[in-house]
Design a protein around this motif. Structure first.
Motif, short mmCIF file in Angstrom:
data_model
loop_
_atom_site.label_atom_id
_atom_site.label_comp_id
_atom_site.label_asym_id
_atom_site.label_seq_id
_atom_site.Cartn_x
_atom_site.Cartn_y
_atom_site.Cartn_z
N GLU A 135 37.88 5.10 -77.38
CA GLU A 135 38.20 3.68 -77.19
C GLU A 135 39.10 3.51 -75.97
O GLU A 135 39.78 4.47 -75.56
CB GLU A 135 38.88 3.13 -78.45
CG GLU A 135 38.07 3.27 -79.73
CD GLU A 135 36.78 2.45 -79.73
OE1 GLU A 135 36.71 1.41 -79.05
OE2 GLU A 135 35.84 2.87 -80.42
N PRO A 136 39.16 2.30 -75.38
CA PRO A 136 39.96 2.10 -74.15
C PRO A 136 41.42 2.54 -74.26
O PRO A 136 41.94 3.19 -73.37
CB PRO A 136 39.84 0.60 -73.90
CG PRO A 136 38.51 0.24 -74.48
CD PRO A 136 38.38 1.11 -75.70
N GLY A 137 42.10 2.21 -75.35
CA GLY A 137 43.51 2.62 -75.50
C GLY A 137 43.67 4.13 -75.53
O GLY A 137 44.59 4.69 -74.92
N GLN A 138 42.78 4.79 -76.25
CA GLN A 138 42.81 6.24 -76.32
C GLN A 138 42.47 6.85 -74.96
O GLN A 138 43.04 7.86 -74.55
CB GLN A 138 41.85 6.72 -77.40
CG GLN A 138 41.99 8.19 -77.73
CD GLN A 138 41.03 8.63 -78.83
OE1 GLN A 138 40.02 7.97 -79.12
NE2 GLN A 138 41.34 9.76 -79.44
N LEU A 139 41.56 6.19 -74.23
CA LEU A 139 41.18 6.67 -72.90
C LEU A 139 42.38 6.58 -71.94
O LEU A 139 42.62 7.49 -71.15
CB LEU A 139 40.00 5.87 -72.37
CG LEU A 139 39.36 6.35 -71.08
CD1 LEU A 139 38.83 7.78 -71.23
CD2 LEU A 139 38.22 5.42 -70.68
N ARG A 140 43.16 5.49 -72.03
CA ARG A 140 44.36 5.36 -71.20
C ARG A 140 45.36 6.48 -71.53
O ARG A 140 45.95 7.09 -70.63
CB ARG A 140 45.01 4.00 -71.41
CG ARG A 140 44.34 2.88 -70.67
CD ARG A 140 45.13 1.57 -70.81
NE ARG A 140 44.26 0.44 -70.53
CZ ARG A 140 43.47 -0.16 -71.42
NH1 ARG A 140 43.47 0.23 -72.67
NH2 ARG A 140 42.70 -1.16 -71.06
N ALA A 141 45.56 6.74 -72.81
CA ALA A 141 46.49 7.80 -73.22
C ALA A 141 46.00 9.16 -72.74
O ALA A 141 46.78 9.98 -72.26
CB ALA A 141 46.65 7.79 -74.74
N LEU A 142 44.69 9.40 -72.86
CA LEU A 142 44.11 10.66 -72.40
C LEU A 142 44.29 10.80 -70.89
O LEU A 142 44.64 11.87 -70.39
CB LEU A 142 42.64 10.73 -72.79
CG LEU A 142 41.88 11.98 -72.39
CD1 LEU A 142 42.49 13.22 -73.03
CD2 LEU A 142 40.41 11.86 -72.79
N HIS A 143 44.07 9.72 -70.18
CA HIS A 143 44.24 9.72 -68.72
C HIS A 143 45.67 10.09 -68.37
O HIS A 143 45.92 10.91 -67.46
CB HIS A 143 43.87 8.35 -68.15
CG HIS A 143 44.05 8.26 -66.67
ND1 HIS A 143 45.23 7.83 -66.10
CD2 HIS A 143 43.22 8.56 -65.65
CE1 HIS A 143 45.11 7.87 -64.78
NE2 HIS A 143 43.90 8.31 -64.49
N ALA A 144 46.66 9.51 -69.06
CA ALA A 144 48.07 9.81 -68.79
C ALA A 144 48.38 11.27 -69.09
O ALA A 144 49.10 11.93 -68.32
CB ALA A 144 48.96 8.90 -69.63
N GLU A 145 47.84 11.82 -70.17
CA GLU A 145 48.07 13.22 -70.51
C GLU A 145 47.46 14.15 -69.46
O GLU A 145 48.06 15.17 -69.09
CB GLU A 145 47.50 13.54 -71.89
CG GLU A 145 48.32 12.95 -73.02
CD GLU A 145 47.76 13.32 -74.38
OE1 GLU A 145 47.40 14.51 -74.58
OE2 GLU A 145 47.68 12.43 -75.24
N ILE A 146 46.26 13.80 -69.00
CA ILE A 146 45.62 14.62 -67.97
C ILE A 146 46.42 14.57 -66.68
O ILE A 146 46.63 15.59 -66.02
CB ILE A 146 44.15 14.18 -67.75
CG1 ILE A 146 43.31 14.55 -68.98
CG2 ILE A 146 43.58 14.80 -66.48
CD1 ILE A 146 41.91 13.97 -68.97
N ALA A 147 46.92 13.38 -66.31
CA ALA A 147 47.75 13.24 -65.10
C ALA A 147 49.02 14.08 -65.23
O ALA A 147 49.42 14.76 -64.28
CB ALA A 147 48.08 11.78 -64.84
N ASP A 148 49.66 14.05 -66.41
CA ASP A 148 50.86 14.85 -66.63
C ASP A 148 50.55 16.34 -66.51
O ASP A 148 51.31 17.10 -65.92
CB ASP A 148 51.46 14.56 -68.01
CG ASP A 148 52.12 13.20 -68.11
OD1 ASP A 148 52.36 12.57 -67.05
OD2 ASP A 148 52.39 12.76 -69.25
#
Length: 158
Positions: A135-148
């Motif tokens: 889902e979009p919210g989970q995708l944003r969180a995943l994106h932030a974790e990948i960036a970190d």
């Protein structure tokens, strides 16, 4: 009647002679040394005896270990469900897998749920085949974790 005791070196040589696909005598010497450590939980503890400053093994205990290790390597040994699941998850014993994990083979596509009109991303892992709906919210969180993670990797690389 007394049974023959083998030094760690002699036991390692015997194991290396029977199990060829590992790293030879040096590998089995390290294996036996680590196997004696109380803080380790090996799948098969090889019994040993301390005599003086050395560790010694009964020949039949080494033979039992060789039989265990050979059966484990050819898959005769029945692993618990969780152990088998972990081996499969990492891909141990499979092409493309190993003790550090599998290479990620995936596809990522933006989707639109026709029933609800909700956007989502379909993430498909090719081997083993797994399909996830993100889902979009989970995708944003995943994106932030990948960036970190990427930032951490770049710091380590310096």
């Amino acid at each position: 009647m007394t049974e023959e005791l083998l030094s760690t070196q002699a036991a390692a040589e015997l194991i290396a002679a029977e199990i060829h696909e590992s790293g030879g005598v040096a590998y089995w010497t390290r294996y036996l040394t680590n196997n004696r450590r109380e803080d380790r939980k090996p799948p098969h503890r090889v019994p040993f005896q301390r005599i003086g400053g050395g560790a010694f093994y009964l020949r039949h205990d080494v033979a039992d270990f060789i039989a265990f290790e050979k059966s484990r390597r050819v898959g005769v040994l029945k692993l618990s469900g969780r152990a088998a699941e972990a081996l499969r998850a990492f891909g141990i014993g499979e092409a493309g897998g190993g003790t550090t994990g599998r290479k990620l083979d995936y596809t990522l596509t933006a989707q639109h749920d026709p029933a609800t009109g909700t956007p989502y991303v379909q993430f498909v892992i090719q081997d083993p085949l797994l399909v996830f709906r993100i889902e979009p919210g989970q995708l944003r969180a995943l994106h932030a974790e990948i960036a970190d993670a990427l930032n951490a990797f770049e710091r380590w690389a310096k």
